[in-house]
Design a protein around this motif. Structure first.
Motif, PDB file in Angstrom:
ATOM      1  N   ILE A  52       2.173 -12.114  -3.593  1.00 52.30           N
ATOM      2  CA  ILE A  52       2.589 -10.727  -3.814  1.00 52.30           C
ATOM      3  C   ILE A  52       4.076 -10.736  -4.139  1.00 52.30           C
ATOM      4  CG2 ILE A  52       2.712  -8.396  -2.835  1.00 52.30           C
ATOM      5  CD1 ILE A  52       0.665  -9.353  -0.704  1.00 52.30           C
ATOM      6  N   VAL A  53       4.428 -10.080  -5.231  1.00 45.37           N
ATOM      7  CA  VAL A  53       5.828  -9.964  -5.649  1.00 45.37           C
ATOM      8  C   VAL A  53       6.122  -8.482  -5.820  1.00 45.37           C
ATOM      9  CG1 VAL A  53       7.575 -10.674  -7.322  1.00 45.37           C
ATOM     10  CG2 VAL A  53       5.619 -12.166  -6.855  1.00 45.37           C
ATOM     11  N   SER A  54       7.341  -8.072  -5.474  1.00 46.12           N
ATOM     12  CA  SER A  54       7.671  -6.651  -5.528  1.00 46.12           C
ATOM     13  C   SER A  54       9.104  -6.414  -5.991  1.00 46.12           C
ATOM     14  CB  SER A  54       7.485  -6.018  -4.138  1.00 46.12           C
ATOM     15  OG  SER A  54       7.911  -4.673  -4.115  1.00 46.12           O
ATOM     16  N   SER A  55       9.302  -5.270  -6.610  1.00 45.84           N
ATOM     17  CA  SER A  55      10.646  -4.707  -6.761  1.00 45.84           C
ATOM     18  C   SER A  55      11.262  -4.579  -5.374  1.00 45.84           C
ATOM     19  CB  SER A  55      10.536  -3.326  -7.415  1.00 45.84           C
ATOM     20  OG  SER A  55      11.677  -2.537  -7.171  1.00 45.84           O
ATOM     21  N   ASP A  56      12.595  -4.666  -5.321  1.00 45.22           N
ATOM     22  CA  ASP A  56      13.246  -4.547  -4.020  1.00 45.22           C
ATOM     23  C   ASP A  56      13.518  -3.101  -3.621  1.00 45.22           C
ATOM     24  OD1 ASP A  56      15.164  -4.157  -5.991  1.00 45.22           O
ATOM     25  OD2 ASP A  56      16.746  -5.218  -4.915  1.00 45.22           O
ATOM     26  N   LEU A  57      13.216  -2.136  -4.488  1.00 47.92           N
ATOM     27  CA  LEU A  57      13.359  -0.733  -4.108  1.00 47.92           C
ATOM     28  C   LEU A  57      12.268  -0.362  -3.097  1.00 47.92           C
ATOM     29  CD1 LEU A  57      14.197   0.876  -7.572  1.00 47.92           C
ATOM     30  CD2 LEU A  57      15.778   0.218  -5.735  1.00 47.92           C
ATOM     31  N   ARG A  58      12.621   0.474  -2.123  1.00 43.15           N
ATOM     32  CA  ARG A  58      11.745   0.697  -0.970  1.00 43.15           C
ATOM     33  C   ARG A  58      10.360   1.198  -1.328  1.00 43.15           C
ATOM     34  NH1 ARG A  58      14.814   4.529   3.061  1.00 43.15           N
ATOM     35  NH2 ARG A  58      15.711   5.273   1.091  1.00 43.15           N
ATOM     36  N   ARG A  59      10.268   2.084  -2.298  1.00 43.66           N
ATOM     37  CA  ARG A  59       8.960   2.655  -2.603  1.00 43.66           C
ATOM     38  C   ARG A  59       7.982   1.596  -3.096  1.00 43.66           C
ATOM     39  NH1 ARG A  59      12.749   4.426  -6.357  1.00 43.66           N
ATOM     40  NH2 ARG A  59      12.228   4.372  -8.582  1.00 43.66           N
ATOM     41  N   ALA A  60       8.470   0.599  -3.813  1.00 41.14           N
ATOM     42  CA  ALA A  60       7.618  -0.504  -4.241  1.00 41.14           C
ATOM     43  C   ALA A  60       7.444  -1.536  -3.130  1.00 41.14           C
ATOM     44  CB  ALA A  60       8.194  -1.166  -5.482  1.00 41.14           C
ATOM     45  N   ALA A  61       8.544  -1.862  -2.442  1.00 41.84           N
ATOM     46  CA  ALA A  61       8.473  -2.874  -1.377  1.00 41.84           C
ATOM     47  C   ALA A  61       7.546  -2.436  -0.249  1.00 41.84           C
ATOM     48  CB  ALA A  61       9.874  -3.148  -0.839  1.00 41.84           C
ATOM     49  N   ASP A  62       7.579  -1.150   0.108  1.00 39.14           N
ATOM     50  CA  ASP A  62       6.702  -0.663   1.174  1.00 39.14           C
ATOM     51  C   ASP A  62       5.249  -0.582   0.712  1.00 39.14           C
ATOM     52  OD1 ASP A  62       8.874  -0.550   2.818  1.00 39.14           O
ATOM     53  OD2 ASP A  62       9.077   1.630   2.777  1.00 39.14           O
ATOM     54  N   THR A  63       5.052  -0.319  -0.572  1.00 42.14           N
ATOM     55  CA  THR A  63       3.697  -0.372  -1.130  1.00 42.14           C
ATOM     56  C   THR A  63       3.157  -1.800  -1.033  1.00 42.14           C
ATOM     57  OG1 THR A  63       4.135   1.479  -2.636  1.00 42.14           O
ATOM     58  CG2 THR A  63       2.336  -0.003  -3.220  1.00 42.14           C
ATOM     59  N   ALA A  64       3.969  -2.770  -1.434  1.00 40.58           N
ATOM     60  CA  ALA A  64       3.568  -4.176  -1.351  1.00 40.58           C
ATOM     61  C   ALA A  64       3.312  -4.591   0.087  1.00 40.58           C
ATOM     62  CB  ALA A  64       4.642  -5.059  -1.971  1.00 40.58           C
ATOM     63  N   ALA A  65       4.091  -4.053   1.025  1.00 42.41           N
ATOM     64  CA  ALA A  65       3.930  -4.416   2.438  1.00 42.41           C
ATOM     65  C   ALA A  65       2.566  -4.021   2.966  1.00 42.41           C
ATOM     66  CB  ALA A  65       5.030  -3.765   3.268  1.00 42.41           C
ATOM     67  N   ALA A  66       1.983  -2.939   2.429  1.00 49.29           N
ATOM     68  CA  ALA A  66       0.640  -2.532   2.861  1.00 49.29           C
ATOM     69  C   ALA A  66      -0.391  -3.595   2.494  1.00 49.29           C
ATOM     70  CB  ALA A  66       0.277  -1.192   2.231  1.00 49.29           C
ATOM     71  N   LEU A  67      -0.212  -4.225   1.336  1.00 47.75           N
ATOM     72  CA  LEU A  67      -1.113  -5.310   0.946  1.00 47.75           C
ATOM     73  C   LEU A  67      -0.826  -6.571   1.747  1.00 47.75           C
ATOM     74  CD1 LEU A  67      -3.313  -6.464  -0.869  1.00 47.75           C
ATOM     75  CD2 LEU A  67      -1.561  -6.871  -2.623  1.00 47.75           C
ATOM     76  N   ALA A  68       0.436  -6.851   1.996  1.00 44.30           N
ATOM     77  CA  ALA A  68       0.799  -8.027   2.786  1.00 44.30           C
ATOM     78  C   ALA A  68       0.195  -7.948   4.184  1.00 44.30           C
ATOM     79  CB  ALA A  68       2.312  -8.151   2.875  1.00 44.30           C
ATOM     80  N   ALA A  69       0.133  -6.736   4.752  1.00 47.05           N
ATOM     81  CA  ALA A  69      -0.429  -6.565   6.089  1.00 47.05           C
ATOM     82  C   ALA A  69      -1.911  -6.926   6.118  1.00 47.05           C
ATOM     83  CB  ALA A  69      -0.233  -5.123   6.554  1.00 47.05           C
ATOM     84  N   ARG A  70      -2.582  -6.772   4.993  1.00 47.56           N
ATOM     85  CA  ARG A  70      -4.010  -7.093   4.927  1.00 47.56           C
ATOM     86  C   ARG A  70      -4.273  -8.559   4.594  1.00 47.56           C
ATOM     87  NH1 ARG A  70      -8.212  -3.605   4.716  1.00 47.56           N
ATOM     88  NH2 ARG A  70      -7.756  -1.382   4.988  1.00 47.56           N
TER      89      ARG A  70
END
Length: 207
Positions: A52-70
């Motif tokens: 999983i790779v993400s933009s460092d802006l919070r709205r993208a990073a927090d979206t990516a974090a939801a997938l990382a949690a799974r």
């Protein structure tokens, strides 16, 4: 070997809901956006991403974090995946942009470079496209969390599309994604576009 790249737009924010230009302003997800991210993550996790790779802006990073949690994967952050820099537009509603900067707004609606301090389309496409290409080296299936305008311009860079063809794509809805594939014989191909859980109307502008 075929690589699958899933380019995922972040969840909803209060600025999306208010048709306010975000650009590279670091606006967080709202409650709807967090719910969207969690529900979309359930579908993406079933595709068994390797990275999983993400933009460092919070709205993208927090979206990516939801997938990382799974999935248990760590998220790699890449600032090249940030949204287009909109300069003086950032923080304004689209109605305010149209009223206060009509010439720039007319160029934007025509799909042209806005000018002023707004990032040029080809510059954005190259930086995002190169980040997508680098992300694709991380596994057979890779999810990239980014932004609406950045996603469209970046995938167009990979596909080699002219600007006129990019305009035939509708804006990505919040927490929807694009599926791309790549192999040595066929190069980059578009498999699916605007895939996701939610059907939002109207579609917010990709800013």
């Amino acid at each position: 070997m075929t690589t699958r790249l899933l380019v995922w737009r972040h969840g909803n924010t209060d600025w999306n809901a208010g048709s306010r230009v975000q650009g590279q302003t670091d606006v967080p997800l709202n409650d709807l956006g967090r719910r969207q991210a969690a529900e979309a993550a359930a579908l993406l996790a079933a595709m068994r991403p390797d990275a999983i790779v993400s933009s460092d802006l919070r709205r993208a990073a927090d979206t990516a974090a939801a997938l990382a949690a799974r999935t248990g994967h760590l998220v790699t952050h890449d600032e090249r995946l940030r949204e287009r820099y909109f300069g003086a537009w950032q923080g304004l509603t689209m109605a305010e942009v149209a009223e206060q900067r009509p010439a720039e707004y007319a160029r934007w609606t025509a799909g042209e470079d806005v000018g002023g301090d707004v990032e040029a389309l080809d510059v954005m496409g190259k930086r995002v496209g190169e980040a997508l290409r680098d992300a694709a080296t991380l596994g057979d299936t890779v999810v990239v969390a980014t932004h609406g305008a950045a996603a469209r311009q970046g995938i167009a860079y990979l596909l080699g599309w002219p600007r006129e063809q990019i305009r035939t794509l509708r804006a990505l809805q919040n927490c929807h994604w694009v599926e791309l594939s790549h192999d040595e014989s066929r190069g980059w191909q578009l498999g699916a576009y605007n895939v996701g859980v939610f059907a939002e109307r109207p579609v917010p502008p990709p800013v």
